[in-house]
Write an enzyme that holds these catalytic residues in place. Structure first.
Site, PDB file in Angstrom:
ATOM      1  N   THR A   1       0.816  -1.209   0.000  1.00 30.36           N
ATOM      2  CA  THR A   1       0.000   0.000   0.000  1.00 30.36           C
ATOM      3  C   THR A   1       0.855   1.267   0.000  1.00 30.36           C
ATOM      4  O   THR A   1       1.979   1.266   0.537  1.00 30.36           O
ATOM      5  CB  THR A   1      -0.895  -0.002   1.254  1.00 30.36           C
ATOM      6  OG1 THR A   1      -1.436   1.306   1.454  1.00 30.36           O
ATOM      7  CG2 THR A   1      -0.110  -0.339   2.514  1.00 30.36           C
TER       8      THR A   1
ATOM      9  N   TYR B   1      -1.744   0.162  10.093  1.00 37.16           N
ATOM     10  CA  TYR B   1      -2.029  -0.540   8.839  1.00 37.16           C
ATOM     11  C   TYR B   1      -0.801  -0.504   7.922  1.00 37.16           C
ATOM     12  O   TYR B   1      -0.336  -1.543   7.434  1.00 37.16           O
ATOM     13  CB  TYR B   1      -3.230   0.112   8.138  1.00 37.16           C
ATOM     14  CG  TYR B   1      -3.426  -0.340   6.719  1.00 37.16           C
ATOM     15  CD1 TYR B   1      -3.920  -1.611   6.434  1.00 37.16           C
ATOM     16  CD2 TYR B   1      -3.098   0.487   5.642  1.00 37.16           C
ATOM     17  CE1 TYR B   1      -4.084  -2.030   5.113  1.00 37.16           C
ATOM     18  CE2 TYR B   1      -3.261   0.079   4.334  1.00 37.16           C
ATOM     19  CZ  TYR B   1      -3.757  -1.184   4.074  1.00 37.16           C
ATOM     20  OH  TYR B   1      -3.908  -1.599   2.771  1.00 37.16           O
TER      21      TYR B   1
HETATM   22  N1  LIG Z   1      -8.791  -1.116  -1.407  1.00 38.05           N
HETATM   23  C1  LIG Z   1      -7.705  -0.340  -1.496  1.00 38.05           C
HETATM   24  O1  LIG Z   1      -7.792   0.846  -1.860  1.00 38.05           O
HETATM   25  C2  LIG Z   1      -6.356  -0.909  -1.156  1.00 38.05           C
HETATM   26  C3  LIG Z   1      -5.248  -0.064  -1.238  1.00 38.05           C
HETATM   27  C4  LIG Z   1      -3.983  -0.600  -0.948  1.00 38.05           C
HETATM   28  C5  LIG Z   1      -3.836  -1.924  -0.601  1.00 38.05           C
HETATM   29  N2  LIG Z   1      -4.918  -2.719  -0.509  1.00 38.05           N
HETATM   30  C6  LIG Z   1      -4.716  -4.123  -0.131  1.00 38.05           C
HETATM   31  O2  LIG Z   1      -5.358  -4.978  -1.068  1.00 38.05           O
HETATM   32  C7  LIG Z   1      -5.806  -6.170  -0.428  1.00 38.05           C
HETATM   33  C8  LIG Z   1      -7.269  -6.422  -0.793  1.00 38.05           C
HETATM   34  O3  LIG Z   1      -8.051  -5.329  -0.345  1.00 38.05           O
HETATM   35  P1  LIG Z   1      -9.606  -5.194  -0.689  1.00 38.05           P
HETATM   36  O4  LIG Z   1      -9.886  -3.745  -0.867  1.00 38.05           O
HETATM   37  O5  LIG Z   1      -9.984  -6.147  -1.748  1.00 38.05           O
HETATM   38  O6  LIG Z   1     -10.252  -5.625   0.704  1.00 38.05           O
HETATM   39  P2  LIG Z   1     -11.407  -6.688   1.022  1.00 38.05           P
HETATM   40  O7  LIG Z   1     -11.715  -6.551   2.476  1.00 38.05           O
HETATM   41  O8  LIG Z   1     -12.540  -6.539   0.048  1.00 38.05           O
HETATM   42  O9  LIG Z   1     -10.695  -8.068   0.725  1.00 38.05           O
HETATM   43  C9  LIG Z   1      -9.899  -8.740   1.647  1.00 38.05           C
HETATM   44  C10 LIG Z   1     -10.302 -10.201   1.589  1.00 38.05           C
HETATM   45  O10 LIG Z   1      -9.443 -10.956   2.440  1.00 38.05           O
HETATM   46  C11 LIG Z   1     -10.225 -11.827   3.257  1.00 38.05           C
HETATM   47  N3  LIG Z   1      -9.446 -12.048   4.464  1.00 38.05           N
HETATM   48  C12 LIG Z   1      -9.097 -11.141   5.421  1.00 38.05           C
HETATM   49  N4  LIG Z   1      -8.315 -11.710   6.336  1.00 38.05           N
HETATM   50  C13 LIG Z   1      -8.146 -13.010   5.967  1.00 38.05           C
HETATM   51  C14 LIG Z   1      -7.437 -14.104   6.506  1.00 38.05           C
HETATM   52  N5  LIG Z   1      -6.710 -13.981   7.626  1.00 38.05           N
HETATM   53  N6  LIG Z   1      -7.473 -15.293   5.862  1.00 38.05           N
HETATM   54  C15 LIG Z   1      -8.200 -15.433   4.718  1.00 38.05           C
HETATM   55  N7  LIG Z   1      -8.905 -14.429   4.163  1.00 38.05           N
HETATM   56  C16 LIG Z   1      -8.866 -13.238   4.778  1.00 38.05           C
HETATM   57  C17 LIG Z   1     -11.549 -11.117   3.437  1.00 38.05           C
HETATM   58  O11 LIG Z   1     -12.629 -11.976   3.754  1.00 38.05           O
HETATM   59  C18 LIG Z   1     -11.724 -10.446   2.076  1.00 38.05           C
HETATM   60  O12 LIG Z   1     -12.394 -11.300   1.165  1.00 38.05           O
HETATM   61  C19 LIG Z   1      -5.565  -5.958   1.068  1.00 38.05           C
HETATM   62  O13 LIG Z   1      -4.417  -6.660   1.434  1.00 38.05           O
HETATM   63  C20 LIG Z   1      -5.356  -4.459   1.194  1.00 38.05           C
HETATM   64  O14 LIG Z   1      -4.515  -4.138   2.270  1.00 38.05           O
HETATM   65  C21 LIG Z   1      -6.189  -2.248  -0.766  1.00 38.05           C
HETATM   66  O1  LIG Z   2     -16.692   8.871   3.979  1.00 38.86           O
HETATM   67  C1  LIG Z   2     -15.551   9.244   3.703  1.00 38.86           C
HETATM   68  C2  LIG Z   2     -14.526   8.326   3.351  1.00 38.86           C
HETATM   69  C3  LIG Z   2     -13.256   8.825   3.089  1.00 38.86           C
HETATM   70  N1  LIG Z   2     -12.999  10.152   3.154  1.00 38.86           N
HETATM   71  C4  LIG Z   2     -11.642  10.639   2.853  1.00 38.86           C
HETATM   72  O2  LIG Z   2     -11.306  10.227   1.556  1.00 38.86           O
HETATM   73  C5  LIG Z   2      -9.907   9.953   1.463  1.00 38.86           C
HETATM   74  C6  LIG Z   2      -9.711   8.553   0.940  1.00 38.86           C
HETATM   75  O3  LIG Z   2     -10.166   7.653   1.961  1.00 38.86           O
HETATM   76  P1  LIG Z   2     -10.446   6.109   1.688  1.00 38.86           P
HETATM   77  O4  LIG Z   2     -11.024   5.542   2.955  1.00 38.86           O
HETATM   78  O5  LIG Z   2     -11.211   5.957   0.439  1.00 38.86           O
HETATM   79  O6  LIG Z   2      -8.997   5.516   1.422  1.00 38.86           O
HETATM   80  P2  LIG Z   2      -7.649   5.639   2.279  1.00 38.86           P
HETATM   81  O7  LIG Z   2      -6.797   6.668   1.570  1.00 38.86           O
HETATM   82  O8  LIG Z   2      -7.901   5.839   3.709  1.00 38.86           O
HETATM   83  O9  LIG Z   2      -7.033   4.190   2.182  1.00 38.86           O
HETATM   84  C7  LIG Z   2      -7.009   3.390   1.021  1.00 38.86           C
HETATM   85  O10 LIG Z   2      -5.819   3.565   0.327  1.00 38.86           O
HETATM   86  C8  LIG Z   2      -4.697   3.430   1.112  1.00 38.86           C
HETATM   87  C9  LIG Z   2      -3.516   3.693   0.231  1.00 38.86           C
HETATM   88  O11 LIG Z   2      -3.510   5.057  -0.152  1.00 38.86           O
HETATM   89  C10 LIG Z   2      -4.666   2.080   1.836  1.00 38.86           C
HETATM   90  O12 LIG Z   2      -3.974   1.115   1.173  1.00 38.86           O
HETATM   91  C11 LIG Z   2      -6.017   1.530   2.277  1.00 38.86           C
HETATM   92  O13 LIG Z   2      -6.063   0.111   2.307  1.00 38.86           O
HETATM   93  C12 LIG Z   2      -7.130   1.931   1.446  1.00 38.86           C
HETATM   94  O14 LIG Z   2      -8.282   1.748   2.223  1.00 38.86           O
HETATM   95  C13 LIG Z   2      -9.345  10.162   2.877  1.00 38.86           C
HETATM   96  O15 LIG Z   2      -8.809  11.440   2.956  1.00 38.86           O
HETATM   97  C14 LIG Z   2     -10.586  10.085   3.775  1.00 38.86           C
HETATM   98  O16 LIG Z   2     -10.469  10.833   4.953  1.00 38.86           O
HETATM   99  C15 LIG Z   2     -13.987  11.070   3.488  1.00 38.86           C
HETATM  100  O17 LIG Z   2     -13.747  12.270   3.567  1.00 38.86           O
HETATM  101  N2  LIG Z   2     -15.241  10.576   3.753  1.00 38.86           N
END
Ligand SMILES: NC(=O)c1ccc[n+]([C@@H]2O[C@H](COP(=O)([O-])OP(=O)(O)OC[C@H]3O[C@@H](n4cnc5c(N)ncnc54)[C@H](O)[C@@H]3O)[C@@H](O)[C@H]2O)c1
Ligand SMILES: O=c1ccn([C@@H]2O[C@H](COP(=O)(O)OP(=O)(O)O[C@H]3O[C@H](CO)[C@H](O)[C@H](O)[C@H]3O)[C@@H](O)[C@H]2O)c(=O)[nH]1
Length: 331
Positions: A117, A141
């Site tokens: 991330t 995180y």
């Molecule tokens: N969504 C983002 O913007 C974002 C940004 C950066 C990194 N990531 C990383 O990408 C990955 C996927 O994120 P996502 O947005 O799809 O989240 P998500 O919560 O939709 O997916 C995570 C999945 O992992 C499963 N899981 C959690 N813990 C587990 C465990 N111990 N064993 C088996 N399964 C488990 C959950 O049930 C879920 O299906 C994560 O590792 C997250 O940190 C996401």
């Molecule tokens: O209801 C909301 C939700 C979010 N935000 C703001 O929107 C921005 C983006 O927030 P998100 O929750 O969409 O995403 P994050 O930047 O907190 O985090 C996401 O991106 C990160 C990397 O940049 C991490 O990897 C993390 O897993 C993933 O959730 C932040 O400033 C947050 O404060 C709001 O103002 N209102």
């Protein structure tokens, strides 16, 4: 070659499963369904319900399915939640990744992709951020993910495991063919929450902090379409299979949008002027995170196909509307 996708029932993992299927690869999913949904995994793909921290189970899956590569998406992902409960984040993201890496090494898995991330950088020291920028997470995180990066680097040296660490910036949008999207009921991401608000499922949207040192006072993020991200992973697996060196790469477009700009895009795309409330800053939020994507382009030959905030927002809205339609049909 079978690819084990951990977290394949979740948002990004389910798009990876589709990308692998589209590329004709064999896939097995392990997911504990803590936030993921069984229905997010296509019927033709085996789903093992279990925890990646169960080293014995992981060893068995690797053996039973002849797993040659792992794409490790499973984890806990909510930044403010990690501030409130850091020990749980170190358990799920770090300790359980250690068990998975141990099973991979013992089972002779050759390649490993890890979902890292932008949060590993903490407050951005430069913009855009290159992979060589200082690593100084401001949330548990980010720290929990950085520790896993370090384990992989050490495992690469000690055991010859080839790995790709992909540092995602903000992932958003949904499969352009409508097959997958962000379904989790407790999702906290800005674009998801804004889409739900536009569709009337929430009364208002909170804007967390308007006093950041950015162009309009709200946080700036680099939003990458989930299908572009999934495609980068398929390219990364091919790259490692060709014998390339392990690598770390940012995944973003190199351009940021502020919270206010995202809200405006969702209002534009939906045609709904939903209420937005000024709220205090959220714990663990850096002011601005924008990727320098040069390395992923050069290393993998990756090119964005959906680099357009309006299109990302439109796909998220379409997915949210389809979820609402499915709920109405089931009621
Ligand atoms: N969504 C983002 O913007 C974002 C940004 C950066 C990194 N990531 C990383 O990408 C990955 C996927 O994120 P996502 O947005 O799809 O989240 P998500 O919560 O939709 O997916 C995570 C999945 O992992 C499963 N899981 C959690 N813990 C587990 C465990 N111990 N064993 C088996 N399964 C488990 C959950 O049930 C879920 O299906 C994560 O590792 C997250 O940190 C996401
Ligand atoms: O209801 C909301 C939700 C979010 N935000 C703001 O929107 C921005 C983006 O927030 P998100 O929750 O969409 O995403 P994050 O930047 O907190 O985090 C996401 O991106 C990160 C990397 O940049 C991490 O990897 C993390 O897993 C993933 O959730 C932040 O400033 C947050 O404060 C709001 O103002 N209102």
């Amino acid at each position: 070659m079978t690819v084990l996708v951990t977290g394949g029932a979740g948002y990004i993992g389910s798009h990876m499963v589709l990308a692998l299927q589209d590329a004709g690869r064999d896939v097995v999913v392990v997911d504990d369904l803590s936030t993921g949904l069984r229905t997010a995994v296509p019927a033709a793909v085996p789903l093992v319900v279990g925890c990646v921290g169960d080293e014995t189970l992981m060893g068995q899956v690797i053996k039973d399915y002849h797993v040659e590569a792992i794409a490790h998406f499973a984890g806990s992902i909510v930044v403010p939640e990690s501030v409130a409960d850091p020990i749980d984040y170190y358990l799920n993201n770090t300790v359980r990744s250690r068990a998975l890496i141990a099973a991979a090494v013992a089972g002779g898995v050759k390649r490993f992709l890890f979902s890292s991330t932008a949060a590993v950088y903490g407050e951005a020291s430069s913009e855009p951020l290159s992979e060589d920028a200082p690593l100084d997470p401001v949330s548990p995180y980010g720290a929990s993910k950085l520790m896993t990066e370090r384990m992989l680097a050490d495992a690469g040296v000690a055991y010859g495991l080839s790995y790709g660490v992909l540092r995602y910036f903000n992932v958003a949008g949904a499969d352009p063919h409508g097959r997958a999207g962000q379904s989790g009921a407790r999702a906290t991401h800005l674009i998801k929450v804004a889409a739900q608000t536009a569709l009337g499922q929430r009364g208002h949207l909170d804007c967390f902090g308007e006093d950041y040192p950015t162009r309009d006072g709200t946080c700036v993020r680099d939003y990458i379409h989930v299908s572009d991200l999934a495609r980068a992973h398929v390219l990364a697996l091919d790259h490692l299979a060709d014998g390339a060196d392990s690598f770390v790469a940012n995944c973003g477009y190199g351009r940021g949008a502020s919270v206010k700009e995202v809200i405006a895009a969702v209002k534009r795309a939906s045609g709904v002027d939903f209420p937005v409330r000024k709220a205090p800053r959220r714990d663990g939020d850096p002011a601005s995170l924008v990727a320098d994507p040069s390395r992923i382009r050069a290393t993998l030959g990756w090119r964005a196909e959906h680099d357009d905030l309006d299109a990302i927002v439109a796909s998220a809205l379409a997915w949210e509307a389809s979820l609402a339609g499915a709920r109405r049909a089931a009621a």
